[in-house]
Structures are given as C-alpha cells and as structure tokens.
Design an enzyme around this catalytic site. Structure first.
Site, short mmCIF file in Angstrom:
data_model
loop_
_atom_site.label_atom_id
_atom_site.label_comp_id
_atom_site.label_asym_id
_atom_site.label_seq_id
_atom_site.Cartn_x
_atom_site.Cartn_y
_atom_site.Cartn_z
N SER A 61 79.40 70.24 73.64
CA SER A 61 79.00 70.11 72.16
C SER A 61 77.91 69.20 72.07
CB SER A 61 80.18 69.41 71.42
OG SER A 61 80.19 68.20 71.58
N ASP A 62 76.98 68.96 71.05
CA ASP A 62 76.14 67.97 71.05
C ASP A 62 76.91 66.68 70.37
OD1 ASP A 62 72.53 68.05 69.94
OD2 ASP A 62 73.77 66.24 70.96
N TRP A 63 76.30 65.48 70.51
CA TRP A 63 77.05 64.35 69.90
C TRP A 63 77.71 64.34 68.82
CZ3 TRP A 63 75.56 59.41 72.71
CH2 TRP A 63 76.25 58.35 72.21
N SER A 64 79.11 64.48 68.95
CA SER A 64 80.02 64.42 67.83
C SER A 64 79.61 65.82 66.87
CB SER A 64 80.08 63.14 67.00
OG SER A 64 79.00 62.95 66.03
N SER A 65 79.22 66.98 67.49
CA SER A 65 78.91 67.78 66.53
C SER A 65 80.42 68.81 66.28
CB SER A 65 77.84 68.60 67.33
OG SER A 65 78.33 69.50 68.57
#
Ligand code: GLC
Length: 755
Positions: free
Chosen positions: A288-292
């Site tokens: 995922s992207d950062w905390s996405s």
C-alpha cells in the site's frame, strides 16, 4: 476352470506391469518437473509460521524515531520490512535481531524512496524523461542501485509512472510526463537499471511501480484528491506504463492514495485483482502507500480498521505501509472466520518470495567494510550526461546561444544560479548539497580566467520578495555582454503535497527580470523547476531559454557545457507546456471534440461590439486560445533538421499486417547534434473517439553537419488498437494518419487504411 485361472493370472500380471509403469512415469515426471526451490522453501517456512508471524511479514514500519520499539517488534516477528533506515550499522543491528533473536530468523527487507539517485543525484524523473534516452535512464538506475544497496537498502519505491497532465500537481516532478508510451519506455528502463539482470545480485534494488493507478488524474491537480476516469481513459492512458513494467518484471507495485470513481485504489479489487493479478497475471508483492489502507476510513469507504484491513487484503495488497491496519486487525478477522488464513498465506508467500529472490536469507547484511561507491567519478559523469540531455532549449532568438568563447563578460544573476540544495530537486533524502556543482561554480571553474563573471544572487531563494539588491544586479548586468538569469522554484515547492494553484515564478523573480531587461543586453533565462512554470509574460523579455528542471548534483557543469556549446541541447518536452494555468489540463493527445478550434482570434482581435455569433462556436479560450506555449515533444537544438520524403510501405493493410513508415532527415546546420525523431498516429474514426495524435515510437538520431540519414519505424496491429468502454481491445478498419515529426505539433504526414 483352469482356463479361467490362467486368464486371471495373466490379467493380474498385466495390471501389476501397468501399475509399475505408471508409478515409474509419475516418479520420473515428479523428478523431471523442475519444482522451484524457492517455492519449496516458502512452503516449508509457511508451514512453521504462526498466524501472528505471517501477519508480521505484512507489516512495514518506518525507522524514524521509535528504535527500541521496532527492535522489540522485529524480535517478536511482527515486522516484515523497515522503511527509511540507511545507516548500515543500524540496519545491521535490526537485521541481527531478525536473523538471530526472532523465532524463525526471517530477514527484514529494507526500503527507501530513491526516486532519482541515492547520493549521486540525477535529474528529477520529469527531467530524465525529457532526455528521451532510456539507456541513460537505465544507467542512472543502475548507479542508484549500486549506491543504495551498499548501505543495505534492497527495495525502492520507483519508478513513479503516473501519467501527469497537470503542472499544478507537485508530483508531476516525479513522473515521466503526460504520454503513456514515453512513460512506459522510461519506466521499463528505470526498472531494468534498478534491478539489474538478477535480483539475487547484492547490487539489485527491487523496483516498485507506483502509484497504481490514475493518481495523476486527481481533480484540480490537487494531491490525494478525487479522480474520475472512464474505462477507456484508464485503459488507453493510465494503465499503459504499468502494464509495460509488469511485463518487464518490476518486482513490486504500490497502490495509490486516491479514489477512482468512488473507490479508493488501496481497496479496489477490480484494479489490483481483476486487472493486475488476474488479467496481467502479476503475482508479486503489492504494497500500500503510506497508511493508505487505514485512510480508507477517512475516505468514508471503511467504517473501521477491521473493514479497511479486510478490503485491503481482499484487493490483493500484501503489505501495509505504516498503516498498522493489518497488524491490528487481520488476526481477529481470521479468528472470526471473516477471512481465510489462506488469503494471508498468499500475501506472505509473495513477500517471502521477494526476500528469497533478493538472496536476503543468505546475504542479509550491509557490507560495512566495502569501499563506498558514493559519488564515484563515473557516477558523476553519468549524472552530468543525463542532466545535459535532459535540459530543453525552448527559445534561442538571434542564436544568442551558444555563447562565444571570446565573450568578455557575463552577468550571473538569480537565486538558482548557486542553490546546491534546491538544484537537486524533490524526494532527495540522502544526496548532499556539498557535492552539488551549481552553474555559478561551474562557470567560475571553467571560465574565470577567460571571462569576467559578474555574479549577484540578488534574491536569496525563489520566494524572496526583497528587491533591495535589484539596483546592484542592474549595474552588474549593464557591465556585462550577456545576462544569464537563473530562476525557478525551490525544491520544497515541488513533489508530494506541493501543489500550486498559481504556477508563475514565485517571489520577486519576475520583477527582477523586468529590472534586468533595462540593461539592454541579451538575456539567457535558465529555469530550474519541478514542473512547467507559467512564463508567458517573461518569455518575450528573454532571448534564450533553457529549461533545466531540477538537474541534480551535476546540473551546473551540464548547463555550462550547453551555454558555451561544448554540448548541443537535445532535450524534448515530456509534457505540454501551458501558456497559463487557466489552460490546464492541456495535453497533446487530446480528443478532437465536435468543434475543434481553427486559428481562433486573440483577445485583442475581437472587434468592439462584435456581433453575438461572429467569433464562431469552437473549443478554445478567448484569452488563451487553444495552443500551449510549447507542445509535447518540442525542443530546439544548435542546428536545424530537415525532414523529407515520407514513405509508407503500403497504403492499405490487413488487420494482421505491420506497416513501415520512413523518411530522410538532414542536419542543415553547422554543428553536430541529436534529433529525437518521433512517430505519431491518429485513428480518424473509431467506435470510441481517439486522440488527435498518439506517440507510438521514437528514435535518437545523431547527425553531423550536412549529414542525411533515413529513419524507419514499424507499426504493429497492437500499436493501432485501443480499448473501448466495455473492456474490449479492438483494432478497427478505417483511415489512419501517421507523422514522423520533431514534436507533437509538426511533422511529415501520411495516411493509410486498415481494411
Ligand atoms: C509517500 C508517497 C510514496 C512513497 C511512500 C513512502 O506518501 O506517496 O510515493 O513511496 O509514501 O515514503
């Protein structure tokens, strides 16, 4: 009776022979089918992992800050990857705990954003795309990997191949521009350079295609914002570069923050499962992207962390970057039979496969004894070469460039003439400004003994509004034969979450140019920026314009070489350059519409009290027309090229046939130079409207003065096909136009028909 007994005996013998033969074949087949040893190791390791340890592998933590906490969690087997640790000693400390103190000794995968160089910084990716040289982009990737892996980092989050048509979006700087084909070519080159030929090579850096998908289509060019895309837009534009790098063996993918058509990309199985996994058969790690994943709660798409984790896993996302959704919710979801443990196993298998392929189990540590490869001579030379080829000559009136070596004095003015930090550009964590060579430094080094250099920064940084130095700057300009004006934007004004609604020159930079104009001397403007800046007002004030993007560590020597003609510029725009921000989105591969503009009037051409219907109802701006300031693919050289004799192999082809398009190109000037010869097509009529032009290929052509070469391109049925809104990939009969061109607005045009 006896006969029956003999028959039964024969039958039993026959059966035994058959069973023996079949067993033998089975055994032989089993031995001869090469069972992948890595898959066997994964099977074995998975069988020994607890559910908590499996979920631990799906967790990526950031190294900054909570060091002891991370150490403990590594020991407990709750961390699969660590982001942003680049001190090899610290990194080895983490790794030692993982290998020797955790129960199963699974190595940590260390990751870092290394978007355009680790220590040796290359031009920002938008600048690299402007070089139209995949070999150089690959070489830059290889150097990046050699430098980064020397500290133990084995995974990076590049290439960023989001199609970017909006310079208000700060992340256009990280992209390869607006074109699907150019982005695909450059994305593949960067993957090849980063990963090398073998992931198990210790200098191999696993690449990551991001951000899947459509992140550059966010409304208003505002980061993380909403995107609305039709299937044909998604397929014919935004997915193209991702499919290319998937086919090219990109080791990992990253999902995007934003939503498309109401569904966030980090929880959308129709993208990451139906297309990426099932249709493209991509079975590698997706992060995922950062905390996405957790942010799907903020999106209003998930009610809580449990649902976010469930949707992320169901979308085929294997690792949760910094979101802690997986680490906090997956265990309970399995225990509550809301998700199958087999889904966890599938994700962990992909994570372990990458670790095995990288050779981390055998070679987990950074070699702290090796000679550092940072800033090696050949690295800096390659950085200069790529910077030189990335810079685009956009104006050169009166051939003011290249500067003659017998020039007596130059004024070097502007905040970006000597800005070693900002010259490196966005997403630079490890490059050191002390190693940057700025244009001022390069000019002093090469010319202080020959030319008088009148230098004044005048503005301390790009947003500086203080005009107190203007008088002195004008004095220096008057005392010089030519003015070199360095302007643009600081690196912090570019990149993630750095969107600008006004993309003009920040601060008092435009006012300073106006002041310098009073000197009555030729002005060469050199822009350093992470996007096309609005310079419609400034352009008429200058005689020449070099667009240098943020050119990286060696940008200074590259600019000096171009200014004095030691190298001829060959950069070409990877994005359409708007006149003004109000034109955005403006891109070359647009649709024709039902009312395309034909030479629309300028604002001042409109008669007073013009009759209501006198201007024609066409698609253009009264105050900006329909043309950009500079078209996609545009760039000048220190010579001129003549395109002649376009030839097509056929006027009409079957749907199964290729067509060859060729022409001759002559260097009609007096310096050797490189032309980027571009091939465009237009499908004139189709069941889904097609763009007025699409780039399908390009070639770099170096020609000596007076030299002529023939260039030839082959167009395949696939290159002439397109996706419709029903997910069908079609090649339809009909008429096509084709151009061999120097840019997207000109060229030799021909036509052919598909039967
Ligand atoms: C960022 C970016 C992504 C980057 C990741 C790790 O928010 O969107 O491109 O790779 O987080 O830093």
């Amino acid at each position: 009776m006896l006969g029956r007994m003999i028959n039964r005996k024969i039958t039993n013998m026959y059966l035994r022979t058959l069973i023996t033969a079949f067993t033998f074949i089975l055994l032989f087949t089993a031995c001869s089918v090469n069972i992948d040893p890595i898959e066997e190791k994964i099977d074995d390791l998975l069988s020994r992992m607890t559910l908590e340890e499996k979920i631990g592998q799906m967790n990526q933590l950031n190294s900054e800050g909570t060091f002891d906490d991370i150490l403990l969690r590594i020991k407990e087997g709750k961390v699969g990857s660590v982001l942003n640790e680049v001190d090899p000693k610290m990194l080895n400390r983490f790794q030692e705990v993982a290998m020797k103190e955790s129960r199963l000794g699974i190595p940590i995968l260390f990751a870092r954003d290394i978007i355009h160089g680790f220590k040796t910084i290359f031009p920002i990716p938008l600048g690299q795309a402007a070089a139209w040289n995949p070999d150089l982009v690959e070489a830059a990737g290889r150097i990046t990997a050699i430098e980064a892996t020397s500290v133990g980092v084995r995974w990076t989050f590049a290439p960023m191949i989001d199609i970017s048509r909006d310079p208000r979006w700060g992340r256009i700087a990280e992209s390869m521009g607006e074109d699907p084909y150019l982005s695909a070519v450059m994305g593949k080159a960067m993957v090849k350079g980063l990963q090398g030929n073998d992931l198990s090579d210790p200098t191999s850096l696993a690449a990551c295609a991001k951000h899947f998908v459509g992140y550059g289509a966010t409304e208003g060019g505002r980061d993380y914002n909403t995107a609305i895309l039709s299937n044909e837009q998604l397929r014919n534009t935004y997915l193209i570069p991702f499919k290319a790098v998937s086919d090219a063996g990109c080791a990992t993918f990253m999902t995007a923050f934003q939503e498309i058509n109401g569904i966030p990309c980090s929880g959308n199985p129709s993208l990451t499962k139906a297309i990426l996994r099932d249709e493209w058969n991509y079975n590698e790690l997706v992060v995922s992207d950062w905390s996405s994943i957790s942010e799907m709660i903020v999106h209003g798409y998930c009610r809580d962390t449990c649902q976010a984790a469930d949707k992320g896993l169901n979308a085929g996302i294997d690792m949760d970057m910094m979101g802690e959704a997986y680490s906090s919710a997956l265990c309970q979801l399995v225990r509550d039979n809301k998700i199958e443990e087999s889904a966890i196993d599938t994700a962990v298998r992909r994570i372990l496969r990458l670790k095995y392929r990288l050779g981390l189990f055998e070679n987990p540590y950074a070699d702290t004894t090796a000679v550092s490869p940072f800033y090696a001579k050949e690295h800096l030379e390659k950085a200069k070469e790529l910077a030189t080829q990335s810079i685009v000559l956009l104006k050169n009136e009166g051939q003011v460039l290249p500067l003659r070596e017998n020039i007596k004095s130059i004024a070097v003015i502007g905040s970006l003439a000597n800005a070693p930090h900002d010259q490196m550009g966005t997403w630079v964590f490890d490059g050191e400004k002390e190693h940057t060579i700025t244009p001022f430094q390069a000019l002093i080094t090469d010319y202080r003994d020959k030319i008088q250099i009148n230098y004044l920064k005048t503005l301390t940084h790009s947003r500086d509004e203080d005009k107190s130095g203007f008088g002195e700057a004008l004095t220096k300009a008057k005392a010089s034969d030519v003015i070199l004006y360095f302007c643009g934007e600081e690196s912090i004004l570019s990149g993630e979450a750095r969107c600008r609604a006004d993309i003009s020159l920040p601060g008092a930079q435009s006012a300073l140019l106006t002041e310098l104009k009073k000197a009555g001397k030729p002005i060469v403007m050199v822009v350093m920026a992470g996007r096309p800046l609005e310079i419609d007002k400034e352009l008429p004030m200058v005689d020449a314009l070099l667009y240098a993007w943020h050119p990286g560590t060696m940008g200074g020597p590259a600019i000096a070489d171009l200014l004095f003609g030691r190298k001829a510029p060959s950069g070409r725009l990877p994005v359409t350059y708007p006149k003004m921000v109000g034109q955005i989105p403006i891109y070359y591969n647009h649709k024709n519409t039902g009312r395309p503009p034909l030479n629309p009037p300028g604002m001042n051409d409109i008669p007073i009290e013009a009759p209501q219907m006198s201007l024609g109802n066409k698609s253009y701006y009264l105050d900006a027309g329909d043309k950009p300031l500079f078209p996609f693919g545009f760039g000048l050289s220190y010579t001129t090229f003549e395109y002649k004799d376009l030839k097509l192999s056929k006027d009409e082809i079957e749907k199964t046939e290729f067509i060859t398009v060729s022409c001759s190109i002559t260097n009609t000037g007096n310096v050797e130079a490189t032309e980027i010869v571009q091939l465009y097509v237009q499908d004139l009529v189709a069941s889904v409207t097609r763009p007025v032009r699409e780039l399908k290929d390009f070639q770099r052509l170096s020609l000596k003065p007076g030299e002529t070469k023939e260039v030839s391109f082959n167009l395949s049925p696939t290159q002439l096909s397109f996706w419709n809104n029903d997910n069908q990939f079609l090649l339809e009969s009909g008429d096509f136009k084709v151009w061999i061109a120097p840019n997207s607005a000109e060229g030799l045009m021909g036509g052919f028909k598909i039967k």
